[in-house]
Design a protein around this motif. Structure first.
Motif, PDB file in Angstrom:
ATOM      1  N   MET A 162       0.822  -1.207   0.000  1.00  0.00           N
ATOM      2  CA  MET A 162       0.000   0.000   0.000  1.00  0.00           C
ATOM      3  C   MET A 162       0.859   1.261   0.000  1.00  0.00           C
ATOM      4  N   LEU A 163       1.943   1.235   0.781  1.00  0.00           N
ATOM      5  CA  LEU A 163       2.820   2.401   0.823  1.00  0.00           C
ATOM      6  C   LEU A 163       3.652   2.516  -0.447  1.00  0.00           C
ATOM      7  N   ALA A 164       3.980   1.394  -1.060  1.00  0.00           N
ATOM      8  CA  ALA A 164       4.673   1.456  -2.355  1.00  0.00           C
ATOM      9  C   ALA A 164       3.800   2.173  -3.379  1.00  0.00           C
ATOM     10  N   LYS A 165       2.528   1.859  -3.368  1.00  0.00           N
ATOM     11  CA  LYS A 165       1.599   2.550  -4.265  1.00  0.00           C
ATOM     12  C   LYS A 165       1.490   4.024  -3.908  1.00  0.00           C
ATOM     13  N   ALA A 166       1.423   4.319  -2.602  1.00  0.00           N
ATOM     14  CA  ALA A 166       1.302   5.707  -2.168  1.00  0.00           C
ATOM     15  C   ALA A 166       2.501   6.541  -2.598  1.00  0.00           C
ATOM     16  N   CYS A 167       3.669   5.901  -2.716  1.00  0.00           N
ATOM     17  CA  CYS A 167       4.875   6.627  -3.118  1.00  0.00           C
ATOM     18  C   CYS A 167       4.886   6.961  -4.612  1.00  0.00           C
ATOM     19  N   LEU A 168       3.939   6.431  -5.360  1.00  0.00           N
ATOM     20  CA  LEU A 168       3.765   6.874  -6.737  1.00  0.00           C
ATOM     21  C   LEU A 168       3.063   8.225  -6.782  1.00  0.00           C
ATOM     22  N   GLU A 169       2.288   8.513  -5.760  1.00  0.00           N
ATOM     23  CA  GLU A 169       1.531   9.763  -5.705  1.00  0.00           C
ATOM     24  C   GLU A 169       2.307  10.862  -4.982  1.00  0.00           C
ATOM     25  N   HIS A 170       3.045  10.474  -3.950  1.00  0.00           N
ATOM     26  CA  HIS A 170       3.863  11.420  -3.186  1.00  0.00           C
ATOM     27  C   HIS A 170       5.201  10.742  -2.897  1.00  0.00           C
ATOM     28  N   PRO A 171       6.303  11.490  -2.872  1.00  0.00           N
ATOM     29  CA  PRO A 171       7.607  10.871  -2.598  1.00  0.00           C
ATOM     30  C   PRO A 171       7.675  10.307  -1.184  1.00  0.00           C
ATOM     31  N   SER A 172       8.670   9.464  -0.975  1.00  0.00           N
ATOM     32  CA  SER A 172       8.824   8.796   0.313  1.00  0.00           C
ATOM     33  C   SER A 172       8.851   9.776   1.485  1.00  0.00           C
ATOM     34  N   LEU A 173       9.516  10.920   1.304  1.00  0.00           N
ATOM     35  CA  LEU A 173       9.643  11.880   2.397  1.00  0.00           C
ATOM     36  C   LEU A 173       8.307  12.488   2.798  1.00  0.00           C
ATOM     37  N   HIS A 174       7.306  12.369   1.953  1.00  0.00           N
ATOM     38  CA  HIS A 174       5.973  12.830   2.328  1.00  0.00           C
ATOM     39  C   HIS A 174       5.411  11.985   3.461  1.00  0.00           C
ATOM     40  N   TRP A 175       5.858  10.742   3.547  1.00  0.00           N
ATOM     41  CA  TRP A 175       5.319   9.787   4.516  1.00  0.00           C
ATOM     42  C   TRP A 175       6.247   9.535   5.696  1.00  0.00           C
ATOM     43  N   SER A 176       7.559   9.660   5.466  1.00  0.00           N
ATOM     44  CA  SER A 176       8.527   9.306   6.505  1.00  0.00           C
ATOM     45  C   SER A 176       9.868   9.956   6.198  1.00  0.00           C
ATOM     46  N   ALA A 177      10.553  10.402   7.254  1.00  0.00           N
ATOM     47  CA  ALA A 177      11.870  11.025   7.059  1.00  0.00           C
ATOM     48  C   ALA A 177      12.973  10.000   6.887  1.00  0.00           C
ATOM     49  N   ASP A 178      12.760   8.776   7.390  1.00  0.00           N
ATOM     50  CA  ASP A 178      13.837   7.782   7.345  1.00  0.00           C
ATOM     51  C   ASP A 178      13.446   6.476   6.667  1.00  0.00           C
ATOM     52  N   GLY A 179      12.257   6.411   6.116  1.00  0.00           N
ATOM     53  CA  GLY A 179      11.820   5.200   5.430  1.00  0.00           C
ATOM     54  C   GLY A 179      11.142   4.187   6.327  1.00  0.00           C
ATOM     55  N   VAL A 180      11.202   4.406   7.642  1.00  0.00           N
ATOM     56  CA  VAL A 180      10.615   3.457   8.610  1.00  0.00           C
ATOM     57  C   VAL A 180       9.592   4.138   9.510  1.00  0.00           C
ATOM     58  N   HIS A 181       9.997   5.206  10.169  1.00  0.00           N
ATOM     59  CA  HIS A 181       9.112   5.864  11.138  1.00  0.00           C
ATOM     60  C   HIS A 181       8.221   6.866  10.412  1.00  0.00           C
ATOM     61  N   PRO A 182       6.923   6.683  10.480  1.00  0.00           N
ATOM     62  CA  PRO A 182       6.025   7.576   9.741  1.00  0.00           C
ATOM     63  C   PRO A 182       5.930   8.948  10.400  1.00  0.00           C
ATOM     64  N   ASN A 183       5.810   9.965   9.565  1.00  0.00           N
ATOM     65  CA  ASN A 183       5.475  11.295  10.068  1.00  0.00           C
ATOM     66  C   ASN A 183       3.953  11.378  10.206  1.00  0.00           C
ATOM     67  N   GLU A 184       3.416  12.566  10.369  1.00  0.00           N
ATOM     68  CA  GLU A 184       1.972  12.690  10.549  1.00  0.00           C
ATOM     69  C   GLU A 184       1.214  12.144   9.343  1.00  0.00           C
ATOM     70  N   ASN A 185       1.711  12.443   8.136  1.00  0.00           N
ATOM     71  CA  ASN A 185       1.045  11.927   6.935  1.00  0.00           C
ATOM     72  C   ASN A 185       1.045  10.404   6.930  1.00  0.00           C
ATOM     73  N   GLY A 186       2.207   9.827   7.226  1.00  0.00           N
ATOM     74  CA  GLY A 186       2.306   8.374   7.242  1.00  0.00           C
ATOM     75  C   GLY A 186       1.466   7.743   8.333  1.00  0.00           C
ATOM     76  N   SER A 187       1.446   8.384   9.494  1.00  0.00           N
ATOM     77  CA  SER A 187       0.656   7.847  10.604  1.00  0.00           C
ATOM     78  C   SER A 187      -0.831   7.879  10.286  1.00  0.00           C
ATOM     79  N   LYS A 188      -1.275   8.955   9.665  1.00  0.00           N
ATOM     80  CA  LYS A 188      -2.681   9.026   9.273  1.00  0.00           C
ATOM     81  C   LYS A 188      -2.998   7.964   8.218  1.00  0.00           C
TER      82      LYS A 188
END
Length: 204
Positions: A162-188
């Motif tokens: 699901m996150l691989a698909k989401a990274c087609l719409e927004h870059p990885s940094l939109h979801w997480s600063a380090d690829g593992v721990h989600p930011n607010e966008n990733g947590s939501k």
């Protein structure tokens, strides 16, 4: 309805560990918000017992106290990235068979000692230049998680895909600063996926 969140730092999310009802700042908080809004007639009790740094072996060690004794109605589990990440520098990875044995012990106990419905969320890794090499170990362990989900889960959340698909719409940094721990966008995002999984449990 007693809803237990279990996992590692992604679940822990800086929660106050003195209060199991404190959900932290991550996806459990958002999942709970979505669920309370969408199921106003449901009397939820949300419990977060995720612990930063945990691997599958740690879940086995706290199986009785933090799973069975809680006797949840629903338990969501997101675990596994640390089983890879903590071994990544040396490349001396935890054997896949041990990973499966650990995870299976947890799931066997939930099936035999509780009445909980089980939501398994697969571990994930977003594109990150310093971590992409971890796929050599992570991908086979994700396959094991998927196999266990077919055996044990009432609902499965294929989060890595699901996150691989989401990274087609927004870059990885939109979801997480380090690829593992989600930011607010990733947590939501994860919270939304978990709330939708609960909807599947309800047959919606």
């Amino acid at each position: 309805m007693k809803f237990l969140f279990q996992g590692d730092s992604i679940t822990d999310a800086d929660r106050d560990r003195s209060d199991p009802h404190n959900l932290g700042n991550g996806y459990p908080k958002y999942a709970a918000e979505y669920l309370k809004e969408e199921y106003p007639d449901e009397d939820f009790e949300f419990i977060n017992l995720g612990i930063s740094g945990d691997q599958t072996e740690d879940l086995v060690e706290r199986l009785e106290s933090d799973f069975v004794a809680i006797d949840p109605d629903v338990v969501s589990i997101l675990i596994g990235v640390n089983d890879t990440w903590h071994c990544a520098d040396s490349r001396n990875y935890l054997p896949h068979s041990v990973f499966e044995q650990n995870y299976r012990k947890v799931l066997d106990a939930l099936k035999s000692k509780t009445h909980a419905k089980i939501i398994i969320i697969e571990q994930y890794l977003l594109p990150a230049d310093d971590k992409d090499f971890m796929r050599e170990d992570l991908n086979p362990k994700i396959d094991i998680t998927r196999k266990l989900a077919r055996e044990y889960a009432d609902v499965f959340v294929p989060l890595d895909g699901m996150l691989a698909k989401a990274c087609l719409e927004h870059p990885s940094l939109h979801w997480s600063a380090d690829g593992v721990h989600p930011n607010e966008n990733g947590s939501k995002f994860i919270g939304r996926a978990l709330a939708d999984a609960f909807g599947e449990l309800k047959g919606e």
